[in-house]
Design an enzyme around this catalytic site. Structure first.
Site, PDB file in Angstrom:
ATOM      1  N   ARG A  51      20.705 -21.630  -5.454  1.00  0.00           N
ATOM      2  CA  ARG A  51      20.183 -22.708  -6.289  1.00  0.00           C
ATOM      3  C   ARG A  51      21.311 -23.458  -6.978  1.00  0.00           C
ATOM      4  NH1 ARG A  51      14.930 -20.826  -9.254  1.00  0.00           N
ATOM      5  NH2 ARG A  51      16.350 -19.122  -9.602  1.00  0.00           N
ATOM      6  N   ILE A 142      12.330   2.289   1.875  1.00  0.00           N
ATOM      7  CA  ILE A 142      11.575   3.290   2.655  1.00  0.00           C
ATOM      8  C   ILE A 142      11.112   2.701   3.986  1.00  0.00           C
ATOM      9  CG2 ILE A 142       9.572   4.823   2.676  1.00  0.00           C
ATOM     10  CD1 ILE A 142       9.527   4.666  -0.383  1.00  0.00           C
ATOM     11  N   LYS A 211       1.407  -5.453  -1.419  1.00  0.00           N
ATOM     12  CA  LYS A 211       1.915  -4.416  -0.505  1.00  0.00           C
ATOM     13  C   LYS A 211       0.766  -3.702   0.188  1.00  0.00           C
ATOM     14  CE  LYS A 211       6.048  -3.908  -3.373  1.00  0.00           C
ATOM     15  NZ  LYS A 211       6.613  -3.240  -4.559  1.00  0.00           N
TER      16      LYS A 211
HETATM   17  N1  HSE Z   1       8.703  -4.722  -9.186  1.00  0.00           N
HETATM   18  C1  HSE Z   1       8.550  -3.828  -8.089  1.00  0.00           C
HETATM   19  C2  HSE Z   1       8.461  -2.403  -8.598  1.00  0.00           C
HETATM   20  C3  HSE Z   1       9.637  -3.904  -7.067  1.00  0.00           C
HETATM   21  O1  HSE Z   1       8.447  -2.170  -9.805  1.00  0.00           O
HETATM   22  O2  HSE Z   1       8.390  -1.521  -7.770  1.00  0.00           O
HETATM   23  C4  HSE Z   1       9.540  -5.123  -6.196  1.00  0.00           C
HETATM   24  O3  HSE Z   1       8.386  -5.114  -5.416  1.00  0.00           O
END
Ligand code: HSE
Length: 439
Positions: A51, A142, A211
């Site tokens: 940026r 992982i 996720k």
């Molecule tokens: N903020 C996320 C966590 C990590 O606390 O696992 C990034 O996805």
């Protein structure tokens, strides 16, 4: 596009040079000889989009490689692989599409984008005949997406149970070990840098829901988006909930759950949810402490598998990005592409009300004859079968802790609603799902 194979270098553009991007640049530079040997051709950093050119960075990037023109870099003709580590929906989506349309392979860590609009990207990758790999999008270092997509492709996954957010696991673990409340533990986590100043994405479960959608899509060969995932955060978890879990040999975790549900008529649907839940201390996920992540996978043939490790951080996440980078680089040399999107099963997402699980319900009641029976009848009226009841008297009041057998979410909600209307019930103090045990 550069000619592929032999000693001609494969050119890599990195979009974003924050905590993950800078570690990708470092590994690309420090490990260039090993990478060349593993890939079969030199891998060369072609440019880094940032940026601000004059920002402080964790890594030194030769000035000639820095640019603020991310779109120009992503679409550059001589670039073979674009690594997107900017995050967010836009401009990341447009940049990835530009890269694919220009013929580059793409590696991204962008969970929010994949969980919101993955199919647009997968279709663009298929059309371009290029790879789009994203191991770093779920659980940091992982390896879990490639195992689901490749190693377990010949098996049938039935359940994916994950601790995929380190911030919330850190907070719940501290509440468990220190007996402290949520607010003070969050404040401590923020002070120590384990939680963001604005912790919403983590504590409200948005990060875990993205996720969860990605894991479910891969595990069940269906398109699941973040909007499909039922989401509850950890802000309402109390020290009393955590103590109650302890009393029954459990620990409270924020779980990301993707399950395959089969109706008696054989119809299969997918249940996807993120919420705090009690799990038995004997369950492998209960041993996941601090900010670590783990994903527990259940399949027909393999049985139970657990994948464990650091789920965030620049260097661990860069490790996953580099693994993808080597894979897509090898594919370019052999003029092939890896497995694309697999959504053939097209399973429906089950409404949350139809999801079945066990429940822990703590109720403050008047301590007199017939109250326990009345409470039990309320559960029975909604077809929620009770597994255990524990009672503790406190003068004229008692606390009942009821653990149910598996029941539908809708039935449990109706039970709790009825309990709240009963004269003898002073307060329903805690309702929490119980996972990972016998139904
Ligand atoms: N903020 C996320 C966590 C990590 O606390 O696992 C990034 O996805």
């Amino acid at each position: 596009m550069s000619d592929e194979g032999g000693d001609k270098p494969l050119k890599v553009a990195v979009l974003g040079c924050g905590s993950v991007g800078s570690q990708v640049v470092r590994l690309l530079t420090e490990q260039s000889d090993d990478l060349a040997a593993r890939v079969g051709a030199p891998v060369e950093l072609a440019g880094v989009a940032v940026r601000r050119l004059d920002a402080q960075r964790e890594v030194e990037v030769p000035a000639g490689l820095l640019t603020t023109d991310a779109a120009g870099l992503a679409g550059r003709e001589d670039v073979d692989i674009v690594v997107e580590v900017i995050g967010g929906i836009e401009p990341a989506r447009s940049l990835i599409l530009t890269a694919l349309e220009g013929g580059a392979s793409v590696v991204t860590a962008n969970k929010a984008l994949l969980a919101e609009d993955g199919p647009t990207l997968f279709e663009a990758a298929a059309k371009a005949g290029r790879d789009l790999d994203y191991e770093a999008a779920v659980a940091g270092a992982i390896p879990i997406l490639r195992p689901l997509r490749e190693s377990l492709a010949g098996d049938r996954v039935t359940r994916v149970l994950g601790i995929v957010n380190g911030t919330t696991n850190y907070i719940l673990d501290k509440m468990d070990s220190q007996g402290a409340g949520y607010d003070e533990t969050l404040a401590e986590a923020q002070e120590l840098g384990y939680a963001e100043a604005d912790p919403t994405a983590d504590v409200e479960g948005f990060d875990a829901a993205a996720k969860c959608a990605i894991l479910a899509s891969l595990a069940f060969h269906s398109r699941v988006t973040a909007a499909d995932v039922h989401r509850e955060g950890i802000a309402d978890v109390t020290a009393a909930d955590v103590q109650s879990a302890k009393d029954m040999g459990c620990v409270v975790k924020l779980l990301s759950i993707a399950e395959l549900r089969t109706d008696p008529d054989g119809t299969e649907a997918v249940s996807v949810r993120v919420h705090p839940a009690m799990i038995p201390r004997s369950h492998p996920l209960a041993s996941v402490r601090g900010a670590f992540n783990a994903v527990f996978v259940e399949t027909d043939a393999a049985g139970q598998l657990m994948f464990y490790g650091p789920g965030a951080g620049g260097s661990p996440t860069a490790s996953a990005v580099m693994g993808d980078l080597v894979t897509v680089a090898r594919n370019r040399l052999s003029e092939t592409r890896g497995a694309g999107e697999s959504a053939y099963a097209d399973r429906a997402v089950l409404p949350m009300g139809e999801t079945r699980t066990r429940y822990h319900v703590a109720i403050d009641v008047d301590d007199r004859a017939g109250v326990l029976a009345a409470v039990a009848q309320a559960f029975a009226r909604h077809d929620v079968s009770i597994q255990t009841v524990r009672q503790e008297g406190r003068d004229e009041e008692a606390q009942l802790v009821v653990v149910s057998h598996a029941a539908s979410d809708a039935a449990l909600a109706a039970t709790v609603e009825e309990l709240r209307t009963m004269d003898t019930v002073r307060e329903v103090t805690s309702v929490m799902r119980v996972e990972g045990g016998e139904e």
